[in-house]
Design a protein around this motif. Structure first.
Motif, PDB file in Angstrom:
ATOM      1  N   PHE A 271      34.755   4.873 -65.810  1.00 13.91           N
ATOM      2  CA  PHE A 271      35.208   4.526 -67.160  1.00 13.91           C
ATOM      3  C   PHE A 271      35.160   3.005 -67.381  1.00 13.91           C
ATOM      4  O   PHE A 271      34.676   2.525 -68.409  1.00 13.91           O
ATOM      5  N   THR A 272      35.618   2.263 -66.396  1.00 14.29           N
ATOM      6  CA  THR A 272      35.685   0.811 -66.598  1.00 14.29           C
ATOM      7  C   THR A 272      34.311   0.156 -66.427  1.00 14.29           C
ATOM      8  O   THR A 272      34.020  -0.838 -67.090  1.00 14.29           O
ATOM      9  N   MET A 273      33.464   0.723 -65.568  1.00 17.90           N
ATOM     10  CA  MET A 273      32.113   0.147 -65.468  1.00 17.90           C
ATOM     11  C   MET A 273      31.356   0.392 -66.777  1.00 17.90           C
ATOM     12  O   MET A 273      30.621  -0.485 -67.244  1.00 17.90           O
ATOM     13  N   ASP A 274      31.559   1.554 -67.368  1.00 16.23           N
ATOM     14  CA  ASP A 274      30.972   1.805 -68.687  1.00 16.23           C
ATOM     15  C   ASP A 274      31.531   0.817 -69.708  1.00 16.23           C
ATOM     16  O   ASP A 274      30.799   0.322 -70.582  1.00 16.23           O
ATOM     17  N   GLY A 275      32.815   0.529 -69.574  1.00 15.87           N
ATOM     18  CA  GLY A 275      33.461  -0.412 -70.499  1.00 15.87           C
ATOM     19  C   GLY A 275      32.891  -1.814 -70.372  1.00 15.87           C
ATOM     20  O   GLY A 275      32.704  -2.512 -71.377  1.00 15.87           O
ATOM     21  N   LEU A 276      32.601  -2.229 -69.130  1.00 13.94           N
ATOM     22  CA  LEU A 276      31.995  -3.560 -68.934  1.00 13.94           C
ATOM     23  C   LEU A 276      30.623  -3.609 -69.598  1.00 13.94           C
ATOM     24  O   LEU A 276      30.263  -4.602 -70.258  1.00 13.94           O
ATOM     25  N   ALA A 277      29.864  -2.518 -69.411  1.00 15.45           N
ATOM     26  CA  ALA A 277      28.522  -2.466 -70.020  1.00 15.45           C
ATOM     27  C   ALA A 277      28.637  -2.473 -71.545  1.00 15.45           C
ATOM     28  O   ALA A 277      27.886  -3.179 -72.233  1.00 15.45           O
ATOM     29  N   ALA A 278      29.599  -1.714 -72.065  1.00 17.17           N
ATOM     30  CA  ALA A 278      29.792  -1.675 -73.517  1.00 17.17           C
ATOM     31  C   ALA A 278      30.185  -3.054 -74.041  1.00 17.17           C
ATOM     32  O   ALA A 278      29.867  -3.417 -75.181  1.00 17.17           O
ATOM     33  N   GLY A 279      30.860  -3.840 -73.198  1.00 16.00           N
ATOM     34  CA  GLY A 279      31.232  -5.202 -73.574  1.00 16.00           C
ATOM     35  C   GLY A 279      30.048  -6.156 -73.544  1.00 16.00           C
ATOM     36  O   GLY A 279      30.172  -7.318 -73.934  1.00 16.00           O
TER      37      GLY A 279
END
Ligand code: PCA
Length: 324
Positions: A271-279
């Motif tokens: 979830f958070t790695m996806d969040g970093l990419a989304a950022g």
């Protein structure tokens, strides 16, 4: 006469009261309220409050709001607070064994990290007992990766980079890779990156996500070097005064928190790695050549750790290797 009667009534009432008055326990946490460790601790607090019927009410204080990370362990030891959560590896200066969960490339998956923690637990409990601390539960962080504000494919690219460390292991990694370590609490890193005090760190996707580091950094490289843990500890004198029934409640809540925390850590990883990419960050595995170089550095760090951690450390690593 009336006074005597009321005195007697008071005595009878106090005899009928439970052996101990209801207690409020403040529980400092270093990490942000939205982080899964903090949410898990809040669930644990509710479990204890409900399970003891309000005999012990625990209130969590996330984000370093009551004590900053570096001060939480001492605050529990000295009884300033009865309970709290801390990244134990940050106290390797007191006893190197506390950094058993930072040995590079030893236990790099959640399963292996659990095995290692189970093997280390009796030793950690013994060391903590000497410091007036009782371990209740510990929960892993996701696998550690490297953050930078540029593309990095080799140790050469890391030369002279200002590196945020969270303990002596991470500071040593910086030294051995030519970077410049500066210790900064997770609660402070957004500002450190924004102002250029730091340009890099090793941490989980979770911490980068919690602190929105995409505002300053551009790359997250999965390295899976180790999975450090947060430990929830109680002051041993406070613990000794808890009734057996309430001890059983708290231990049950702690076991449930360990299991739930692990599940949350696993779920939070992607979830958070996806969040970093989304950022807007580039997120992916580190270059294999860089990983090889880091493994070389890791061997030096492991040898140094075994040297300082002594027999207890060697025994943990040998037992872990024998079990795997
Ligand atoms: N986050 C914590 C410790 C390990 C992690 O993933 C931090 O960076 O402070």
């Amino acid at each position: 006469m009336k006074r005597t009667t009321s005195m007697i009534a008071l005595c009878v009432a106090s005899l009928a009261m439970p052996a101990m008055a209801a207690e409020s326990w403040d529980m400092p946490l270093a990490y942000s309220a939205s982080n899964y460790h903090s949410e898990n601790a809040a669930d644990f607090a509710k479990c204890v409050t409900d399970g003891t019927g309000g005999d012990i009410t625990i209130t969590t204080h996330p984000g370093g709001s009551l004590f900053g990370g570096a001060d939480i362990k001492r605050a529990i030891q000295t009884g300033q607070v009865p309970i709290g959560e801390r990244l134990l590896s940050a106290h390797a200066n007191e006893n190197a064994v506390f950094a058993y969960d930072n040995i590079p490339f030893l236990a790099t998956s959640f399963d292996d990290a659990e095995k290692l923690a189970d093997i280390a637990r009796p030793t950690i409990e013994k060391i903590l007992a000497e410091q007036n601390l009782t371990l209740l539960y510990s929960v892993p962080w996701p696998p550690q990766g490297l953050y930078f504000n540029k593309e990095v494919t080799s140790l050469d690219d890391m030369e002279g980079v200002k590196f945020r460390s969270y303990n002596t292991t991470t500071a040593r990694l910086a030294e051995l890779t030519g970077m410049l370590p500066v210790t900064i609490e997770a609660a402070e890193i957004s500002q450190a990156f924004a102002t250029g005090v730091a340009e890099s760190m090793i941490s989980s996707g979770a911490t980068g996500y919690d602190r929105k580091v995409w505002e300053s950094l551009s790359h997250f490289y999965e390295v899976n070097s180790w999975l450090p843990r947060n430990s929830v500890m109680v002051n041993s004198e406070t613990w000794a005064d808890v009734s057996d029934a309430n001890k059983a409640v708290i231990t049950g809540c702690a076991d449930a928190a360990a299991a739930a925390g692990l599940e949350k850590a696993i779920a939070y990883t992607q979830f958070t790695m996806d969040g970093l990419a989304a950022g807007g960050m580039s997120v992916g595995p580190a270059d294999p050549a860089l990983v090889d170089q880091l493994k070389g550095v890791g061997e030096t760090m492991t040898a140094e750790w075994l040297e300082t951690a002594g027999d207890d450390g060697v025994a943990i690593v040998e037992a872990y290797k024998a079990a795997n």
